[in-house]
Design a protein around this motif. Sequence first.
Motif, PDB file in Angstrom:
ATOM      1  N   LEU A  86       0.714  -1.262   0.180  1.00 17.32           N
ATOM      2  CA  LEU A  86      -0.108  -0.169   0.009  1.00 17.32           C
ATOM      3  C   LEU A  86       0.976   1.163  -0.216  1.00 17.32           C
ATOM      4  O   LEU A  86       0.400   2.304  -0.009  1.00 17.32           O
ATOM      5  N   TYR A  87       2.131   1.226  -0.028  1.00 17.80           N
ATOM      6  CA  TYR A  87       3.104   2.396  -0.079  1.00 17.80           C
ATOM      7  C   TYR A  87       2.828   3.289   1.029  1.00 17.80           C
ATOM      8  O   TYR A  87       2.251   4.555   0.584  1.00 17.80           O
TER       9      TYR A  87
ATOM     10  N   ARG B 279       3.829   3.522 -11.420  1.00 17.99           N
ATOM     11  CA  ARG B 279       4.527   3.966 -10.243  1.00 17.99           C
ATOM     12  C   ARG B 279       4.433   3.133  -9.067  1.00 17.99           C
ATOM     13  O   ARG B 279       5.550   2.939  -8.151  1.00 17.99           O
ATOM     14  N   PHE B 280       3.184   2.500  -8.670  1.00 14.63           N
ATOM     15  CA  PHE B 280       3.466   1.579  -7.438  1.00 14.63           C
ATOM     16  C   PHE B 280       2.978   0.088  -7.879  1.00 14.63           C
ATOM     17  O   PHE B 280       1.861  -0.475  -7.778  1.00 14.63           O
ATOM     18  N   PRO B 281       3.783  -0.440  -8.672  1.00 16.89           N
ATOM     19  CA  PRO B 281       3.634  -2.074  -9.328  1.00 16.89           C
ATOM     20  C   PRO B 281       3.242  -3.050  -8.031  1.00 16.89           C
ATOM     21  O   PRO B 281       2.659  -4.102  -8.339  1.00 16.89           O
ATOM     22  N   GLN B 282       3.878  -2.918  -6.813  1.00 17.86           N
ATOM     23  CA  GLN B 282       3.475  -3.827  -5.780  1.00 17.86           C
ATOM     24  C   GLN B 282       2.157  -3.931  -5.280  1.00 17.86           C
ATOM     25  O   GLN B 282       1.626  -4.955  -4.853  1.00 17.86           O
TER      26      GLN B 282
ATOM     27  N   ILE C  15      -4.906  -5.599 -11.052  1.00 16.24           N
ATOM     28  CA  ILE C  15      -4.802  -5.572  -9.683  1.00 16.24           C
ATOM     29  C   ILE C  15      -5.011  -6.866  -9.168  1.00 16.24           C
ATOM     30  O   ILE C  15      -4.327  -7.411  -8.479  1.00 16.24           O
ATOM     31  N   PHE C  16      -5.974  -7.672  -9.700  1.00 15.59           N
ATOM     32  CA  PHE C  16      -6.463  -9.065  -9.142  1.00 15.59           C
ATOM     33  C   PHE C  16      -5.994 -10.113  -9.931  1.00 15.59           C
ATOM     34  O   PHE C  16      -7.081 -10.765 -10.229  1.00 15.59           O
TER      35      PHE C  16
ATOM     36  N   VAL D 156       9.907  -4.268   1.003  1.00 15.64           N
ATOM     37  CA  VAL D 156      10.236  -3.014   1.088  1.00 15.64           C
ATOM     38  C   VAL D 156      11.703  -2.741   0.333  1.00 15.64           C
ATOM     39  O   VAL D 156      11.607  -1.670  -0.359  1.00 15.64           O
ATOM     40  N   ALA D 157      12.266  -3.734   0.489  1.00 11.82           N
ATOM     41  CA  ALA D 157      13.689  -3.482  -0.419  1.00 11.82           C
ATOM     42  C   ALA D 157      13.573  -3.723  -1.751  1.00 11.82           C
ATOM     43  O   ALA D 157      14.111  -2.926  -2.536  1.00 11.82           O
TER      44      ALA D 157
END
Length: 490
Positions: A204-205, A229-232, A408-409, A443-444
């Motif tokens: 969720l950054y 920008r937020f691939p995770q 996303i899913f 996170v890494a």
Amino acid sequence: MAAAPGATPDSAPAAGAGEVEGERVKPFTPEKAKEIIMSLQQPAVFCNMAFDWPAHHWTAKHLSEVLHDKQIRFRMGMKRTDTVPQFETTCAYVEATLEEFLTWNCNQSTISGPFRDYDHSKFWAYADYKYFISLFDDKTDIFQDVIWSDFGFPGRNGRESTLWIGSMGAHTPCHLDSYGCNLVFQVQGRKRWHLFPPEDTPFLYPTRIPYEESSVFSKINVVNPDLQRFPQFCKARRYMVTLKPGQVLFVPRHWWHYVESIDPVTVSINSWIELEEDHQTRVEEAITRMLVCALKTAEDPHNTRAWLNPTEVEETSHEVNCHYLNRAVSALFDYRTSKVVEIQALRTNRDDMKKEGLNVHHHMEVEQMDDQDLLLGTIKQEAASPFGPDLVPVILSSEELPSERRGIFEGDGKDFVGKDGEHPGKLHCTKRQRMMSKNEDVVAEQTASDSSMAPSQTFISTDDLLDCLVNPQVTRIVAQLLIKGRSLWS
């Protein structure tokens, strides 16, 4: 959207709710409801628990008559599909009465007054975080209209509650609440809840800008995410439910949530229930407050509005924040001392019971108790599932998203069910530990991913540094070190 199956509005008796001599009864006693709340690890909807609350009739129209000409602050947001969250620091604000809000909400083209600059077709309005104790300061009898004691919290009512009134599209950015768990009573209209489990926090950054003591915000607009920008975020598990009038939603500790009003007018009431874990969390939040305020104030001493959430009205001086941190640490130690006394008293009682010659089997059970068990006074047991027509679990979403959001899913969701059919919300301790370790690796990965996307960008902002320094995982470790060090000094 996957609404909770079997959810029944409080306006109609659910099967199994039962009647006694023609009178409608509640499906759970206060003791049982509290037991469920304190043990449940996933969101769930209570039905048929608030049908007799006077607050059941608190429509926006009724409240406008109760509050008469009282001015309320409304947050104004844009009705748009953008990938950037509409943080509260970027919204406009209007002071108006509820009657003026309702008039504007009728979409009258010739409207005058405080909403005249906001086209109803382009803006939504949200009167949020309205604490009863200040809103109804001259009508304290109204506190009794909210009866949280039905959920096992004696004496808890509107005094410890917050009111939320919004138009269609009104929402608060995706966030988790630092303290407690949450009970939400839906009064008027429907709200759609998007929830994500604590284990998915790295996906969720999290950010602390804008800063609010009790909230960790997500950088993502979860209804229209920027996956480049937020691939995770594609790994995050989304649970969804549409909360209807009369229902009460339970949100467990540290579950992320994005809530949107999907009817022309919505009214809801919530109360945050304190938990034992809050004592250490207050230390973590005090550390966060000190770091954020110090760095952001040094960066721009005259522009706190850009980073300080409007809900934060206290001073941000370093001296005040140092005092706040010391009070949080002292409160934690006072709490721990009181618990040690309780444990010693329970052990004394246990020894007295042994001297009185109670049966050997009971002795063995008592001897196996750890300190936490002693505090609870019982041996932990696997409870039978409490779910049924009057308590409906919020389930993992299987909603088909628009093409631009479909990524996303991916996957069939099988990974989210444990062996022996264990529900995803009920993770064993060892499994939680493995998840936390895995999340640290994520996170890494995020850091490497972000840096690889733009190798030529070498500028690191204050916010970039704060995202690392006050990441929830980091402040938890810092708080533990601080507490441990303080214990050694004592």
